[in-house]
Design a protein around this motif. Structure first.
Motif, PDB file in Angstrom:
ATOM      1  N   VAL A 132      -1.683   3.598   5.814  1.00  0.00           N
ATOM      2  CA  VAL A 132      -1.746   3.457   4.361  1.00  0.00           C
ATOM      3  C   VAL A 132      -3.182   3.623   3.883  1.00  0.00           C
ATOM      4  O   VAL A 132      -3.455   4.267   2.868  1.00  0.00           O
ATOM      5  CB  VAL A 132      -1.162   2.089   3.932  1.00  0.00           C
ATOM      6  N   VAL A 176       0.467   4.150  -2.803  1.00  0.00           N
ATOM      7  CA  VAL A 176       0.059   5.511  -2.437  1.00  0.00           C
ATOM      8  C   VAL A 176       1.183   6.508  -2.716  1.00  0.00           C
ATOM      9  O   VAL A 176       0.946   7.607  -3.234  1.00  0.00           O
ATOM     10  CB  VAL A 176      -0.380   5.565  -0.962  1.00  0.00           C
ATOM     11  N   GLY A 191       0.821  -1.204   0.000  1.00  0.00           N
ATOM     12  CA  GLY A 191       0.000   0.000   0.000  1.00  0.00           C
ATOM     13  C   GLY A 191       0.852   1.249   0.000  1.00  0.00           C
ATOM     14  O   GLY A 191       0.545   2.227  -0.695  1.00  0.00           O
ATOM     15  N   GLY A 192       1.921   1.221   0.786  1.00  0.00           N
ATOM     16  CA  GLY A 192       2.809   2.381   0.840  1.00  0.00           C
ATOM     17  C   GLY A 192       3.366   2.704  -0.522  1.00  0.00           C
ATOM     18  O   GLY A 192       3.390   3.866  -0.946  1.00  0.00           O
ATOM     19  N   VAL A 212       0.257  11.974   9.261  1.00  0.00           N
ATOM     20  CA  VAL A 212       1.673  11.702   8.981  1.00  0.00           C
ATOM     21  C   VAL A 212       2.505  12.047  10.215  1.00  0.00           C
ATOM     22  O   VAL A 212       3.353  11.278  10.672  1.00  0.00           O
ATOM     23  CB  VAL A 212       2.168  12.525   7.768  1.00  0.00           C
ATOM     24  N   GLY A 232       4.472  10.726   3.828  1.00  0.00           N
ATOM     25  CA  GLY A 232       3.804   9.866   4.799  1.00  0.00           C
ATOM     26  C   GLY A 232       3.724   8.435   4.307  1.00  0.00           C
ATOM     27  O   GLY A 232       3.992   7.492   5.065  1.00  0.00           O
ATOM     28  N   ALA A 233       3.384   8.281   3.022  1.00  0.00           N
ATOM     29  CA  ALA A 233       3.297   6.934   2.473  1.00  0.00           C
ATOM     30  C   ALA A 233       4.655   6.246   2.526  1.00  0.00           C
ATOM     31  O   ALA A 233       4.754   5.054   2.844  1.00  0.00           O
ATOM     32  CB  ALA A 233       2.768   6.992   1.042  1.00  0.00           C
ATOM     33  N   TYR A 243       3.066  11.105  -8.379  1.00  0.00           N
ATOM     34  CA  TYR A 243       2.642  11.305  -9.761  1.00  0.00           C
ATOM     35  C   TYR A 243       1.648  12.468  -9.840  1.00  0.00           C
ATOM     36  O   TYR A 243       1.760  13.342 -10.708  1.00  0.00           O
ATOM     37  CB  TYR A 243       2.004  10.017 -10.303  1.00  0.00           C
ATOM     38  N   ALA A 244       0.716  12.505  -8.874  1.00  0.00           N
ATOM     39  CA  ALA A 244      -0.249  13.608  -8.849  1.00  0.00           C
ATOM     40  C   ALA A 244       0.466  14.926  -8.637  1.00  0.00           C
ATOM     41  O   ALA A 244       0.130  15.949  -9.253  1.00  0.00           O
ATOM     42  CB  ALA A 244      -1.264  13.378  -7.732  1.00  0.00           C
ATOM     43  N   LEU A 289       0.157  17.144  -1.041  1.00  0.00           N
ATOM     44  CA  LEU A 289       0.511  15.919  -1.773  1.00  0.00           C
ATOM     45  C   LEU A 289       1.932  15.498  -1.447  1.00  0.00           C
ATOM     46  O   LEU A 289       2.223  14.308  -1.282  1.00  0.00           O
ATOM     47  CB  LEU A 289       0.351  16.142  -3.272  1.00  0.00           C
ATOM     48  N   ASP A 342       0.429  18.007 -11.178  1.00  0.00           N
ATOM     49  CA  ASP A 342      -0.195  19.216 -10.667  1.00  0.00           C
ATOM     50  C   ASP A 342       0.809  20.350 -10.536  1.00  0.00           C
ATOM     51  O   ASP A 342       0.494  21.409 -10.014  1.00  0.00           O
ATOM     52  CB  ASP A 342      -0.795  18.899  -9.280  1.00  0.00           C
ATOM     53  N   VAL A 391       1.296   7.136  -6.449  1.00  0.00           N
ATOM     54  CA  VAL A 391       0.157   7.946  -6.882  1.00  0.00           C
ATOM     55  C   VAL A 391       0.330   9.391  -6.432  1.00  0.00           C
ATOM     56  O   VAL A 391       0.128  10.344  -7.192  1.00  0.00           O
ATOM     57  CB  VAL A 391      -1.165   7.349  -6.330  1.00  0.00           C
ATOM     58  N   LEU A 397       1.837  13.970   1.863  1.00  0.00           N
ATOM     59  CA  LEU A 397       1.143  12.690   1.758  1.00  0.00           C
ATOM     60  C   LEU A 397       2.102  11.626   1.223  1.00  0.00           C
ATOM     61  O   LEU A 397       2.173  10.510   1.757  1.00  0.00           O
ATOM     62  CB  LEU A 397      -0.048  12.850   0.816  1.00  0.00           C
TER      63      LEU A 397
END
Lengths: 70, 366, 207, 559
Positions: free
Chosen positions: C78, A18, A14-15, C198, A50-51, A24-25, A44, A29, A21, A47
């Motif tokens: 996650v 995410v 999952g890490g 986070v 964090g991932a 990439y976003a 982002l 952007d 993604v 985020l």
């Protein structure tokens, strides 16, 4: 394959998803004008970070503490 | 924003005269603060070495501060008088239209900034001497309680509860802490204080330089009797006297600590009470809060005339019947509750004999 | 059903954007960002309190309390971070007029948010009933952990409700392709909640 | 950055809502910033009267060394609520919610604040919170002063939790006001009203609003923690459960130091309006005054631990706090020197507003200087927690903020009500207040130097003379304040009709009728320069119709 191993695998997978993604976003952007998009970019970025942190935790690189002696 | 048509600024003769007068006043105030024995007026002696430096810093700040204040207020008053609107002025008269003066603004930014640097240097220097005072001598503990201090000395069991004694000329490290809420340990003669925080030990270091008896004051709000938490004394003895006191206390403490377990009113021998001695003691210890008058005459606490013989108040404040033994128990243990609070015998400095005397006196009044 | 009406809501929206809307939107955007700033200060204060207590010399975790379970929290994180990503794409899709995709992304987001809350509930249950750690009875550990994560969980809960309202509103045609400030605000709020996590995840589980 | 009026119109500036007609929507749940400002001012002064009664209780108690007027318990409750009320229910609401709401939207040429409904909400939270605070008397008010340091506040009476809840609510109200004001000033200035053309009162509000928004939230965290600890036993501050009493002090002062700038920066703004108007002269050093407000607001976040030099802070942490505190003296000094220089070469009209502004200069300067003294750690280690501190903060808060509030009241009362306050009563008010104030608080400096601690209901007999002197002076001060209220009650009925611009002032709010129309401006004016240049014509265009009977245009964008 016990529950903890599954947890590790899910966290890592999952890490990765995410983080990819989110970054990439962020890349897509990068040049959108407007106040809110500056904030979105910052969010982002964090985020994605964090991932990555969750990914590293899943790999046992972060937060891997030796069991405390009772 | 100085515009081309800005009027020429000319300071008149009056301005320079006023400036000269203010300068003289400012110098006079500086001289005043350096000559005036301000803390002698205020009965605050200098008990430790750094206190003198704190005083010097205070002098410096008072002197420069009042010089500055004289200039600001002097100019305000002068401008207020000189530039008031006069009867002869037309109703739409306006002042001299200047917006700013970069040179002036530059200087009144730079000069205070330089002063701030100077003041920082001076304060840091003195702060260093206070914080890093020698600490290789005596170590004493002071503990804040509601609403008194206790002191512990090395190699002695038990706590001192009345005055704190220290020898002159020996560096002292004082460990401060609290048994209940935040108190503060302030000796004005030392120009030094520190909070006594529960769960935290803070240290101050100093070396006593003057023999004398000084006040210890609590400056953090610590409950209902915070106002009374300045009764204990801070005594600086000569080395010989200190040793004498220290050994006497060590010996006495040994005896007392054996005799101490009986903390109930039963230990007081009420039969030995002396009415005259009780009366004298009442005047000395109790009249701050209680009047020898009927119950309704309240100072802090109620009036204590016929406290033990009042049919309308058959019980004491703690709900016990009003008899001598229970009165003695209150005197010994103190009282804290919805009605207020009374310090215990330790804080009030009462011995068992004192309590017996007081109860005898109270019992005699009706 | 909801999705269908969203798709229709987008059609008659062109050319309606006027000066009043532009200006009002600017005010609301700035106000909303400032609200997030002050909310951030609220979290920062508690985080400061936590770090201060943690470093007050008693050792960490305090005696009698085990380390938190990192692996499970990582999975839960996650999930929450994933919902941030879906929320981002929800808004992107709205901007490009893909209202179907928007609705699905928003629904994903809500589901992931609820999932995170369930995970947190599971973790709380474990802590309280298995490890006997409580909010008030476990010293500064219980106090700081449950206060901060509870406050965050409350924000997530509010966020889930908010996003649900946004879903219903967009289904009801409140927003158009050009006027969708509520969606922007919702996205900002959701990102904010993610980003706070986070920090919380790092300082509680990994430090 | 301001939204320029769109050439084709239709923006917020052209969007005039119809005025509500029912009494309730007009005067009670009003969304008009002027009415809300007046509501804040009335409520603030009601709490001011209550806090004043508490203050007189304190002074009567301290007439005698043994006290005796009230019990020590009551005394402790009285000063705690006095402090809390003055800070949170009087000075902050009056200066930000009151004068801020009333004046600055007019000064920047806006029709209202950015979020009128939010504005109404933040007002209505405030009296509710005030009632909650005073209701704590019923269940045993807090006793540990306005700072409520744990652990004493943890064992305080039940009302302490009510206190925390009340202050939390005031905080919510402040935060919302702060957000509202920042957005309004950033986005709603009239065309041409650049930041460097904004009146200094707006600069004061602009420096204050972020403090309201950020610092107050930090306080909310501290209060929430205190509340949880008292009600649910969640340990944050109790040392017996591993908490830290010093943590509260950090959290509290991280708010409460910025709070002192919240309480003074708007007063700076008021004085910066009053002085040039009645000197008939531009404010001296406009840019530096504006800049120094921002500098003070910023530096205000970095000095909180100077309240904690005696609290057992690590020594190496103390020094930076001391030095940064000293540094704040520089921008503050710049302001004082600039105001003094504004007087030079003026044509000074001694209106009451002007007297209060000059009184502000004299008293605030003294409070500022003793503030520098207390920032020096060695001096603070001696005088922390004594009456010297009490004297210092009353000089800045009463001599500074409250003098500013009075000045603002005399200055803007005509704009609120259409009538002037009586100048004769006003001058009596000023002189009684000024003399009484100095008599009350000047002796406290040497009481502190001699060793009188704070928060005491009884004291050593050697302090009795100056305490009696202070108490008697405080009656003089109170007489002045009573005259002020008499003046308001009299003038609102019988005062001289003011007209649009009784003072010959040049900022925008004086170019429209008093009281202004619901929509403020018939046409939003365009601004061409600073308002303070008395030799030039007014730097506004588009105000021609304001003072005649032309009806306002129907809103282009109104639906």
């Amino acid at each position: 394959m016990n529950l903890v191993t599954i947890e590790h695998i899910v966290a890592v997978a999952g890490g990765i998803v995410v983080a990819v993604v989110a970054f990439y976003a962020l890349y897509k952007d990068w040049k959108t004008p407007g106040v809110e998009n500056n904030v979105f970019r910052l969010m982002l970025l964090l985020l994605g970070v964090g991932a990555v942190i969750a990914l590293l935790a899943g790999l046992g690189i972060l937060g891997n503490f030796p069991a405390k002696a009772a | 924003m100085v515009e081309k048509n800005a009027p020429a600024v000319r300071l008149g003769r009056g301005f320079w005269i006023v400036t000269a007068v203010l300068a003289i006043l400012a110098i006079a105030s500086i001289v005043f603060w350096y000559v005036a024995p301000i803390y002698r007026w205020m009965h605050l002696p200098v008990a430790i070495a750094t206190a003198k430096q704190v005083d010097q810093l205070s002098r410096f700040m008072l002197a420069t501060g009042s010089a500055l204040y004289i200039f600001v207020v002097g100019y305000i008053v002068y401008f207020a008088i000189a530039f008031r609107v006069r009867k002869s002025d037309p109703p739409d008269a306006i002042g001299i239209q200047i917006h700013d003066n970069h040179k002036l603004e530059f200087w009144w930014t730079v000069i205070p900034a330089a002063f701030v640097v100077l003041l920082s240097v001076l304060s840091i220097k003195i702060w260093y001497e206070i914080t890093l005072a020698p600490s290789n001598g005596l170590v004493v503990e002071a503990i804040g309680h509601k609403w008194y201090y206790t002191f512990r000395y090395p190699q002695v069991n038990g706590e001192i509860t009345n005055a704190m004694h220290l020898p002159i000329g020996v560096p002292v490290t004082l460990n401060l802490t609290s048994a209940d809420v935040i108190h503060s340990f302030w000796v004005p003669a030392m120009r030094l204080k520190n909070d006594m925080v529960p769960g935290l030990v803070t240290q101050i270091h100093f070396t006593p330089t003057r023999i004398g008896t000084y006040q210890i004051i609590c400056t953090q709000f610590c409950g209902i009797d915070h106002s009374l938490m300045h009764q204990q004394r801070f005594v600086i003895d000569s080395q010989a006297n200190y040793q004498k006191w220290y050994h006497a206390w060590q010996v006495k403490n040994a005896k007392v600590s054996n005799a101490l377990p009986s903390t109930s009113g039963a230990s007081v021998n009420l039969a030995a009470g002396d009415v005259a001695a009780g009366k004298a003691l009442f005047a000395q210890k109790c009249t701050a809060c209680h009047a020898m008058a009927p119950f309704t005459t309240v100072k802090y606490g109620p009036g204590l005339l016929d406290v033990l013989h009042d049919p309308t108040h058959p019980n004491l404040v703690n709900g016990q019947p009003a008899n001598p033994a229970d009165a003695a128990a209150i005197l010994e243990k103190g009282y804290t509750g919805t009605m207020g609070s009374m310090p215990n015998a330790v804080t009030n400095g009462l011995s068992s004999q004192d309590i017996a005397n007081l109860v005898a006196y109270l019992n005699s009044m009706k | 059903m909801a999705v269908a009406s969203i798709t229709q809501g987008g059609h008659d929206s062109h050319g309606e954007i006027d000066q009043l809307y532009i200006e009002t939107r600017e005010l609301r955007l700035q106000g909303f960002l400032l609200f997030l700033v002050s909310d951030c200060v609220l979290f920062s204060s508690f985080i400061f309190a936590y770090l201060y207590l943690r470093n007050s010399g008693q050792g960490w975790p305090p005696a009698g309390i085990n380390r938190l379970d990192v692996a499970f929290a990582a999975v839960n994180s996650v999930v929450l971070f994933g919902s941030g990503a879906t929320m981002h794409y929800a808004l992107e899709n709205w901007k490009h007029g893909n209202f179907m995709k928007f609705a699905w992304m928003l629904i994903f987001t809500i589901v992931l948010g609820v999932g995170f809350l369930c995970g947190q509930g599971y973790e709380y249950t474990n802590l309280i009933f298995h490890d006997h750690v409580s909010w008030w009875g476990s010293g500064i550990f219980g106090a700081s952990f449950f206060t901060l994560t509870g406050m965050h969980g409350f924000h997530v809960f509010v966020g889930v409700c908010y996003l649900t309202v946004l879903l219903l509103q967009s289904a009801g045609g409140v927003y158009t392709k050009d006027k969708y400030f509520g969606l922007t605000a919702g996205t900002l709020y959701w990102h904010f909640v993610d980003v706070i996590w986070v920090v919380l995840f790092s300082i509680f589980y990994l430090l | 950055m301001a939204i320029a009026a769109a050439p084709h119109g239709g923006g917020i500036a052209d969007h005039i809502h119809p005025e509500p007609q029912s009494f309730v929507r007009r005067y009670v749940f009003s969304i008009d910033h002027k009415i809300i400002g007046i509501q804040y001012i009335i409520t603030g002064f009601v709490f001011f009267v209550l806090a004043g009664l508490l203050a007189e209780t304190i002074r009567i108690q301290l007439m005698h060394a043994n006290g005796g007027f009230v019990s020590p318990q009551t005394y402790n409750e009285v000063y705690s609520i006095h402090g809390s009320t003055m800070v949170w229910l009087v000075v902050i609401p009056l200066l930000t919610g009151g004068f801020g709401n009333l004046v600055f939207p007019l000064q920047i040429g806006a029709r209202d604040v950015a979020f009128p409904w939010l504005n109404m909400l933040s007002y209505w939270i405030f009296p509710i919170a005030g009632l909650m605070l005073f209701s704590s008397f019923l269940m045993g008010a807090p006793t540990a002063g306005w700072t409520e340091y744990p652990p004493i506040s943890l064992e305080g009476q039940a009302g302490t939790s009510m206190w925390a809840a009340a202050i939390f609510l005031v905080g919510v109200s402040s935060t919302l006001t702060g957000i509202n004001f920042v957005v309004t000033i950033m986005k709603m200035r009239a065309p041409g009203m650049t930041f460097t053309r904004m009146p200094l009162f707006c600069w004061g509000q602009f420096a204050t609003a972020p403090l309201l928004m950020i610092a107050t939230t930090a306080l909310a965290a501290a209060l929430a923690a205190l509340f949880m600890e008292r009600q649910f036993g969640v340990p944050f501050f109790d040392p017996t459960k591993g908490g830290s009493p010093v943590l509260w002090q950090h959290m509290f002062w991280f708010y409460s130091h910025p709070a002192v700038y919240i309480m003074i920066l708007p007063a700076f703004g008021i004085v910066s309006e009053v002085l040039p108007t009645f000197s008939r002269k531009p404010i001296f050093g406009y840019k530096l005054i504006a800049f120094s407000s921002m500098a003070i607001a910023l530096a205000g976040f970095m000095v909180w631990a100077h309240h904690m030099f005696t609290s057992g802070l690590a020594p190496y942490l103390q020094l930076p706090f001391m030095v940064i505190t000293f540094v704040i003296a520089v921008p503050t000094g710049i302001k004082i020197f600039s105001w003094t220089a504004t007087l030079w070469g003026g044509k000074i009209h001694y209106t009451t507003a002007m007297l209060f502004a000059m009184g502000f200069l004299v008293l605030f300067t003294l409070g500022g200087i003793t503030g520098i003294f207390l920032a020096a750690i060695p001096f603070d280690l001696h005088l922390h927690g004594t009456y010297f501190v009490v004297a210092h903060f009353h000089y800045v808060l009463v001599g500074g903020s409250l003098m500013g509030i009075f000045s603002g009241m005399y200055y803007w009362f005509p704009k609120m009500s259409g009538r002037l306050l009586s100048e004769k009563l006003g001058k009596w008010h000023f002189w009684l207040f000024f003399i009484g104030f100095n008599g009350t608080f000047l002796p406290m400096h040497w009481l502190g130097l001699e060793g009188m601690p704070r928060w005491v209901s009884t004291y050593d007999p050697q302090f009795q003379f100056w305490n009696q002197f202070a108490s008697i002076s405080s009656f003089v001060m109170t007489a002045g304040i009573l005259l002020f209220f008499a003046n308001i009650l009299y003038s609102i009925r019988f005062g001289k009709v003011a007209g649009a611009n009784p003072w010959g002032a040049r900022t925008l709010e004086w170019q429209i009728p008093s009281p202004p129309h619901y929509y403020n401006f018939k046409h939003i004016p365009t601004v061409y320069g600073l308002p303070y240049d008395f030799s030039q014509p007014l730097p506004y265009r588009g105000l021609e119709d304001e003072l005649n009977d032309t009806p306002p245009p129907v809103a282009a964008g109104a639906h």
